[in-house]
Design a protein around this motif. Structure first.
Motif, PDB file in Angstrom:
ATOM      1  N   ALA A   1       0.834  -1.208   0.000  1.00 56.04           N
ATOM      2  CA  ALA A   1       0.000   0.000   0.000  1.00 56.04           C
ATOM      3  C   ALA A   1       0.865   1.254   0.000  1.00 56.04           C
ATOM      4  O   ALA A   1       0.530   2.264  -0.644  1.00 56.04           O
ATOM      5  CB  ALA A   1      -0.932  -0.016   1.208  1.00 56.04           C
ATOM      6  N   GLU A   2       1.971   1.222   0.738  1.00 55.15           N
ATOM      7  CA  GLU A   2       2.886   2.373   0.750  1.00 55.15           C
ATOM      8  C   GLU A   2       3.473   2.609  -0.639  1.00 55.15           C
ATOM      9  O   GLU A   2       3.659   3.758  -1.064  1.00 55.15           O
ATOM     10  CB  GLU A   2       4.005   2.133   1.766  1.00 55.15           C
ATOM     11  N   ILE A   3       3.769   1.544  -1.373  1.00 56.22           N
ATOM     12  CA  ILE A   3       4.291   1.685  -2.732  1.00 56.22           C
ATOM     13  C   ILE A   3       3.235   2.313  -3.647  1.00 56.22           C
ATOM     14  O   ILE A   3       3.533   3.169  -4.490  1.00 56.22           O
ATOM     15  CB  ILE A   3       4.757   0.316  -3.269  1.00 56.22           C
ATOM     16  N   VAL A   4       1.993   1.898  -3.473  1.00 55.72           N
ATOM     17  CA  VAL A   4       0.886   2.493  -4.248  1.00 55.72           C
ATOM     18  C   VAL A   4       0.872   4.008  -4.075  1.00 55.72           C
ATOM     19  O   VAL A   4       0.732   4.770  -5.048  1.00 55.72           O
ATOM     20  CB  VAL A   4      -0.456   1.868  -3.804  1.00 55.72           C
ATOM     21  N   VAL A   5       0.996   4.470  -2.839  1.00 54.43           N
ATOM     22  CA  VAL A   5       0.984   5.914  -2.572  1.00 54.43           C
ATOM     23  C   VAL A   5       2.213   6.585  -3.183  1.00 54.43           C
ATOM     24  O   VAL A   5       2.126   7.684  -3.752  1.00 54.43           O
ATOM     25  CB  VAL A   5       0.923   6.169  -1.053  1.00 54.43           C
ATOM     26  N   ALA A   6       3.363   5.926  -3.077  1.00 49.50           N
ATOM     27  CA  ALA A   6       4.600   6.519  -3.598  1.00 49.50           C
ATOM     28  C   ALA A   6       4.555   6.703  -5.107  1.00 49.50           C
ATOM     29  O   ALA A   6       5.306   7.520  -5.663  1.00 49.50           O
ATOM     30  CB  ALA A   6       5.800   5.646  -3.207  1.00 49.50           C
ATOM     31  N   LEU A   7       3.658   5.994  -5.783  1.00 49.23           N
ATOM     32  CA  LEU A   7       3.588   6.076  -7.250  1.00 49.23           C
ATOM     33  C   LEU A   7       2.557   7.087  -7.744  1.00 49.23           C
ATOM     34  O   LEU A   7       2.224   7.109  -8.923  1.00 49.23           O
ATOM     35  CB  LEU A   7       3.263   4.686  -7.830  1.00 49.23           C
ATOM     36  N   GLU A   8       2.076   7.955  -6.880  1.00 53.31           N
ATOM     37  CA  GLU A   8       1.043   8.897  -7.292  1.00 53.31           C
ATOM     38  C   GLU A   8       1.523   9.831  -8.398  1.00 53.31           C
ATOM     39  O   GLU A   8       0.740  10.262  -9.247  1.00 53.31           O
ATOM     40  CB  GLU A   8       0.555   9.715  -6.096  1.00 53.31           C
ATOM     41  N   ARG A   9       2.819  10.156  -8.451  1.00 57.48           N
ATOM     42  CA  ARG A   9       3.321  11.085  -9.479  1.00 57.48           C
ATOM     43  C   ARG A   9       3.723  10.374 -10.768  1.00 57.48           C
ATOM     44  O   ARG A   9       4.209  11.017 -11.703  1.00 57.48           O
ATOM     45  CB  ARG A   9       4.518  11.863  -8.936  1.00 57.48           C
TER      46      ARG A   9
ATOM     47  N   LEU B   1      -5.836  -3.060   2.254  1.00 59.26           N
ATOM     48  CA  LEU B   1      -5.149  -1.772   2.378  1.00 59.26           C
ATOM     49  C   LEU B   1      -4.783  -1.216   1.005  1.00 59.26           C
ATOM     50  O   LEU B   1      -4.899  -0.003   0.767  1.00 59.26           O
ATOM     51  CB  LEU B   1      -3.900  -1.912   3.245  1.00 59.26           C
ATOM     52  N   VAL B   2      -4.331  -2.087   0.110  1.00 60.07           N
ATOM     53  CA  VAL B   2      -4.001  -1.652  -1.251  1.00 60.07           C
ATOM     54  C   VAL B   2      -5.250  -1.097  -1.926  1.00 60.07           C
ATOM     55  O   VAL B   2      -5.224  -0.025  -2.544  1.00 60.07           O
ATOM     56  CB  VAL B   2      -3.410  -2.826  -2.062  1.00 60.07           C
ATOM     57  N   HIS B   3      -6.348  -1.821  -1.817  1.00 59.76           N
ATOM     58  CA  HIS B   3      -7.611  -1.391  -2.432  1.00 59.76           C
ATOM     59  C   HIS B   3      -8.039  -0.027  -1.881  1.00 59.76           C
ATOM     60  O   HIS B   3      -8.436   0.870  -2.645  1.00 59.76           O
ATOM     61  CB  HIS B   3      -8.688  -2.439  -2.144  1.00 59.76           C
ATOM     62  N   ARG B   4      -7.963   0.144  -0.565  1.00 58.20           N
ATOM     63  CA  ARG B   4      -8.402   1.403   0.043  1.00 58.20           C
ATOM     64  C   ARG B   4      -7.490   2.557  -0.355  1.00 58.20           C
ATOM     65  O   ARG B   4      -7.948   3.678  -0.595  1.00 58.20           O
ATOM     66  CB  ARG B   4      -8.437   1.257   1.563  1.00 58.20           C
ATOM     67  N   ALA B   5      -6.180   2.309  -0.393  1.00 57.25           N
ATOM     68  CA  ALA B   5      -5.246   3.367  -0.783  1.00 57.25           C
ATOM     69  C   ALA B   5      -5.541   3.846  -2.198  1.00 57.25           C
ATOM     70  O   ALA B   5      -5.575   5.055  -2.481  1.00 57.25           O
ATOM     71  CB  ALA B   5      -3.806   2.862  -0.675  1.00 57.25           C
ATOM     72  N   ILE B   6      -5.778   2.901  -3.113  1.00 57.54           N
ATOM     73  CA  ILE B   6      -6.069   3.269  -4.504  1.00 57.54           C
ATOM     74  C   ILE B   6      -7.395   4.009  -4.608  1.00 57.54           C
ATOM     75  O   ILE B   6      -7.500   5.025  -5.322  1.00 57.54           O
ATOM     76  CB  ILE B   6      -6.067   2.008  -5.392  1.00 57.54           C
ATOM     77  N   ASP B   7      -8.406   3.557  -3.893  1.00 58.90           N
ATOM     78  CA  ASP B   7      -9.710   4.234  -3.924  1.00 58.90           C
ATOM     79  C   ASP B   7      -9.590   5.690  -3.491  1.00 58.90           C
ATOM     80  O   ASP B   7     -10.158   6.595  -4.118  1.00 58.90           O
ATOM     81  CB  ASP B   7     -10.693   3.510  -3.000  1.00 58.90           C
TER      82      ASP B   7
END
Length: 548
Positions: free
Chosen positions: A504-512, A531-537
């Motif tokens: 999930a932290e990697i998902v957030v780090a890839l926002e740019r 957590l991955v699903h929620r972070a992406i949502d």
């Protein structure tokens, strides 16, 4: 009436206490309260590692997430691993801080909360005297299930002084060696059965503790209030034994003071304490255990007078109270709250002179940790820079003081040279503690990370020999500040992530990452966990860049 008889009578009246259930519905109903208690542990900075986005992810639909935990309990719950972060402590030692998965934190607190009345029946008699620290509360439905902080610290000092009556001539000062990490889990399970833990509840709690103990059969995770309650229960027989033997004592977690009428009684008390602890598989730390005469004992208990005699009266009484804080247990958040609650702020001149007198760079006197924390907190609130040079010097020389140092430096608008001192230290071979580096990276994340920090984070983010919290913090730096190559490397590291939280932290780090590529990646991994699903949502629904 002896303490043993009192506890026996109270324990005999347990027909109204919770019994084991055929399903987990009774514990599942405690999950929301456990969530509130978890948040308090993190807000009070008791936990060693806190993930900045986690609350947002879960509270976006907390009811649904807690339902998944409840279903896991009903269908056979398997605890995750407990990761150990080696937090520096004095004398170049380390404290084995525990980091649990968030669902394990919830289940741990829920299990202990479900048996709140049982625990109270066993240890309620001792809360406040002789057991001073983290005072367990009788009310079972409040998020704040223990009292700690300023009022409790002050009781440690004042109650100790109150016990120095005319008949007391000696005090035994004792400290248990490696208390939390040496709690024997088989003995603890027996203690839990004695107070009414049973069936699947006890089986799961025992399974959790054994999983988190890394196959040693000893130790409970440090940094959680649920563990503090287990520690209280584990030493309950020691408190009872000392009281039944006729000794007057106070205890603050693993620090014990026994108040004696003569030297022979003090020797007997120390022998009794040693035997009681041995029965629990524990030992005293010889370097911190001694029998002290009344005059020296009074100074040891109320040892602030020499420090404050030269300080103006408007600071003296505040210091006298603040310095009652037991040095090993006061969190920085609690000290800050105590300071903030006092409307009368000492003058800048008084505070700066007090710091200069006590903590000059050339000073070779003893380092008073509590005085340092107090003055640093006060100096930070008035944005005084008097302690900057001293604090920068502490980072390599007293790494255990990193947290209060960084909290203070955040108020001081450091110049480029001072920032360079921190970065040079982080790059040097002297920075041997990954946990300290994690603290420093997190501190820089609250401001614009300098280019040198980005270079260091490129080194740490993908190094599997580094501790996961340092890697995750480094990923956040690269995600917010790194270049396109950094983002592509983060994307390719996803398959190596060991935990759902790390993914999930990697998902957030890839926002740019470039929009099309990012969305394609999100669609591919969205089913990889809650957590991955929620972070992406949350990222996709926000519609714009910003802090989660």
């Amino acid at each position: 009436m002896t303490i043993t008889r009192i506890v026996t009578q109270v324990s005999a009246k347990r027909q109204d206490l919770p019994k084991d259930a055929t399903s987990w519905s009774s514990v599942s109903s405690d999950l929301h309260l456990a969530w509130q208690r978890l948040k308090l542990d993190h807000q009070n900075r008791r936990c060693f590692v806190t993930h900045p986005y986690l609350y947002r992810w879960l509270e976006a639909d907390l009811k649904s997430w807690l339902s998944t935990v409840a279903r896991a309990l009903d269908h056979g719950y398997t605890p995750g691993d407990c990761l150990i972060c080696n937090e520096p402590k004095g004398g170049w030692m380390v404290r084995p801080g525990a980091t649990l998965e968030v669902r394990d934190e919830i289940v741990f607190s829920a299990l202990l909360g479900h048996y709140h009345k049982n625990i109270w029946s066993a240890i309620g008699w001792s809360q406040g005297d002789p057991d001073v620290a983290y005072q367990f509360q009788r009310a079972s439905r409040k998020a704040e299930w223990v009292h700690s902080g300023f009022l409790v610290w002050n009781q440690w000092r004042t109650k100790s002084l109150d016990k120095l009556t005319r008949t007391i001539r000696f005090v035994v000062f004792a400290d248990i060696a490696g208390f939390y990490e040496n709690i024997d889990l088989n003995r603890l399970s027996s203690d839990l059965r004695t107070i009414g833990f049973e069936g699947t509840h006890l089986t799961l709690l025992s399974a959790c503790l054994k999983r988190w103990a890394h196959l040693r059969g000893k130790g409970i995770p440090q940094g959680y209030t649920a563990s503090d309650l287990l520690a209280k229960l584990y030493l309950n027989s020691v408190d009872i034994g000392l009281a039944d033997a006729g000794f007057k004592h106070l205890r603050y977690v693993d620090d014990i003071r026994i108040f004696c009428r003569n030297s022979l009684e003090a020797k007997r008390a120390l022998l009794t304490l040693t035997e009681l602890l041995r029965n629990r598989g524990l030992n005293l730390q010889s370097a911190k255990t001694e029998i002290v005469r009344i005059d020296k004992a009074r100074k040891k208990i109320d040892g602030v007078s020499p420090v404050i005699e030269a300080i103006q009266s408007n600071l003296s009484e505040e210091l006298r109270a603040a310095l009652s804080v037991p040095q090993s247990y006061a969190t920085l958040a609690e000290i800050e709250r105590a300071v903030a609650s006092d409307a009368s702020t000492p003058s800048v001149a008084v505070l700066e002179q007090a710091f200069a007198d006590s903590f000059a760079l050339s000073s070779e006197g003893p380092f008073d940790k509590t005085l340092f924390h107090y003055l640093l907190t006060r100096l930070g609130t008035i944005r005084s820079r008097i302690a900057v040079e001293y604090c920068l010097d502490l980072l390599p020389n007293r790494p255990e003081e990193t947290k209060p140092v960084l909290r203070y430096l955040a108020f001081c608008d450091l110049n480029d040279k001072e920032i360079g001192v921190i970065l040079n230290y982080m790059e040097s071979s002297e920075a041997i503690y990954d946990y300290q580096l994690y603290q420093l990276v997190e501190w820089f994340l609250e401001r614009t990370p300098p280019e040198k920090l980005v270079l260091l984070c490129r080194r740490w983010a993908f190094d599997r020999n580094r501790e996961p919290w340092l890697r995750t913090a480094s990923l956040r730096v690269l995600g917010s500040t790194g270049n396109q190559a950094d983002l592509e490397k983060i994307e390719s590291s996803y398959s190596d992530a060991k935990t759902e939280l790390e993914r999930a932290e990697i998902v957030v780090a890839l926002e740019r990452l470039e929009t099309g590529r990012r969305n394609s990646f999100y669609n591919r991994v969205k089913a990889d966990g809650e957590l991955v699903h929620r972070a992406i949502d949350i990222l996709q629904s926000r519609g714009k860049k910003g802090v989660l």
